[in-house]
Design a protein around this motif. Structure first.
Motif, short mmCIF file in Angstrom:
data_model
loop_
_atom_site.label_atom_id
_atom_site.label_comp_id
_atom_site.label_asym_id
_atom_site.label_seq_id
_atom_site.Cartn_x
_atom_site.Cartn_y
_atom_site.Cartn_z
N ASN A 171 0.86 -1.18 0.00
CA ASN A 171 0.00 0.00 0.00
C ASN A 171 0.89 1.23 0.00
N MET A 172 0.43 2.29 -0.67
CA MET A 172 1.29 3.47 -0.82
C MET A 172 1.00 4.57 0.19
N SER A 173 0.07 4.33 1.14
CA SER A 173 -0.31 5.41 2.07
C SER A 173 0.86 5.90 2.90
N GLY A 174 0.94 7.22 3.05
CA GLY A 174 1.96 7.83 3.89
C GLY A 174 1.57 7.77 5.35
N LEU A 175 2.42 8.29 6.21
CA LEU A 175 2.27 8.13 7.66
C LEU A 175 0.91 8.61 8.18
N GLU A 176 0.53 9.86 7.84
CA GLU A 176 -0.74 10.39 8.37
C GLU A 176 -1.96 9.83 7.66
N ASP A 177 -1.76 9.30 6.46
CA ASP A 177 -2.89 8.74 5.69
C ASP A 177 -3.15 7.28 6.02
N THR A 178 -2.33 6.70 6.88
CA THR A 178 -2.49 5.28 7.21
C THR A 178 -3.46 5.14 8.37
N SER A 179 -4.59 4.47 8.13
CA SER A 179 -5.56 4.23 9.21
C SER A 179 -5.03 3.10 10.10
N GLU A 180 -5.58 3.04 11.29
CA GLU A 180 -5.17 1.97 12.22
C GLU A 180 -5.51 0.60 11.61
N THR B 57 15.46 0.98 2.56
CA THR B 57 15.47 2.44 2.38
C THR B 57 14.05 2.97 2.58
N GLY B 58 13.92 4.27 2.78
CA GLY B 58 12.61 4.88 2.96
C GLY B 58 12.13 5.56 1.69
N SER B 59 10.88 6.08 1.76
CA SER B 59 10.35 6.88 0.65
C SER B 59 9.25 7.77 1.25
N THR B 60 8.59 8.55 0.43
CA THR B 60 7.60 9.49 0.98
C THR B 60 6.27 8.84 1.32
N GLY B 61 6.06 7.59 0.92
CA GLY B 61 4.80 6.91 1.23
C GLY B 61 5.04 5.51 1.74
N SER B 62 4.00 4.67 1.67
CA SER B 62 4.12 3.25 2.03
C SER B 62 4.69 3.02 3.43
N THR B 63 4.24 3.85 4.37
CA THR B 63 4.83 3.82 5.72
C THR B 63 4.75 2.43 6.37
N ALA B 64 3.55 1.85 6.36
CA ALA B 64 3.39 0.55 7.02
C ALA B 64 4.18 -0.52 6.28
N TYR B 65 4.19 -0.43 4.95
CA TYR B 65 4.94 -1.41 4.15
C TYR B 65 6.43 -1.34 4.51
#
Ligand code: NAD
Length: 250
Positions: free
Chosen positions: A97-106, A149-157
């Motif tokens: 999933n590509m959601s970023g940190l604040e866009d990731t629901s619980e 490595t990190g990126s601007t999205g996909s926080t949980a991934y």
């Protein structure tokens, strides 16, 4: 042809994509495989295709939701009942999933952690006893360049794939003395249905920066996983293996 002769492998998420490619390659090298997935019909169809291509009973499909211990136990029992034991585990099932940190629901966080992270731990937990009975084994945990490595999205991934990297090292240290090797694989951009989540323009852009100037294929990854499954990698454990066309070299 015989790099996995007499070996039995369990591959999670084996109905399609990289898991199916690994199952095909393993069988072509003499293994018998149990493929487990939540996509039951596709999983059975993939197993039937593999048998037809091999001209022997070489693949068996099971329902496996990697978040459920009972499913793992049934899958290990199937390895022993159908093919006599278990030598290789590929913890391949995963979701992206590509959601970023604040866009990731619980809810999204929990589902990604459950499948990508808890699923890998449960798979190892339920399989080591069967490998011990064979005097050793090889576990390959499919992480990602997103685990390095990190990126601007996909926080949980990113979080789960990074966790897989260190779960792998912890298990390698614990089970090395018993001859059970544990390694992680870190694919880059691989052309499977999972990547359809990435917008086409972004995918095209990534291709132009990958040093090898193409997306990887499921077979590119399967060849590395075969090396780690086979005795060719007999002195490799607790290590991370990258297959990304040079993406993380930049
Ligand atoms: P895919 O979506 O084609 O295959 C994933 C498989 O996992 C599917 O068959 C799916 O049904 C199965 N699955 C999902 N949830 C499951 C569950 N709870 N229990 C059992 N099976 C489940 O994608 P793929 O590219 O073949 O991905 C394989 C692995 O490679 C994943 O772990 C993925 O994170 C990783 N990966 C993929 C890429 C890529 O670019 N495609 C890059 C790096 C890492």
């Amino acid at each position: 042809m015989d790099r996995l002769k007499n070996k039995v492998a369990l591959i999670s998420g084996g109905a399609r994509g990289q898991g199916a490619a690994e199952a095909r390659l393993f069988v072509s090298e003499g293994a018998r495989v149990i493929i487990g997935d939540i996509r039951d019909d596709l999983c059975h169809a993939t197993a039937n295709d593999i048998d037809a291509a091999a001209g022997r009973k070489a693949a068996f499909a099971v329902h496996l939701d990697v978040t459920r211990a009972a499913d793992w136990r049934a899958a290990v029992a199937a390895c022993q009942r159908e093919f006599g034991g278990l030598d290789i585990l590929v913890n391949n099932a995963g979701i992206f999933n590509m959601s970023g940190l604040e866009d990731t629901s619980e809810e999204l966080w929990d589902s990604i952690v459950n499948i990508n992270q808890k699923g890998v731990w449960l798979g190892m937990k339920e399989c080591v006893a069967a490998m011990r009975l064979r005097g050793g084994g090889s576990i390959i945990n499919i992480s990602s360049v997103a685990g390095l490595t990190g990126s601007t999205g996909s926080t949980a991934y990113h979080g789960t794939k990074g966790a897989v990297r260190l779960l792998t090292k912890a298990a390698a240290v614990q089970y090395g003395p018993e001859g059970i090797r544990v390694n992680s694989v870190h694919p880059g951009i691989i052309n499977t249905e999972m990547e359809d989540i990435i917008p086409a323009a972004m995918r095209a852009g990534i291709k132009t920066v990958v040093p090898l100037r193409r997306e990887g294929t499921a077979e590119d990854v399967a060849k590395l996983v075969l090396f780690l499954a086979s005795d060719d990698s007999s002195y490799c454990t607790g290590a991370e293996f990258i297959v990304d066309g040079g993406l993380t070299a930049m």
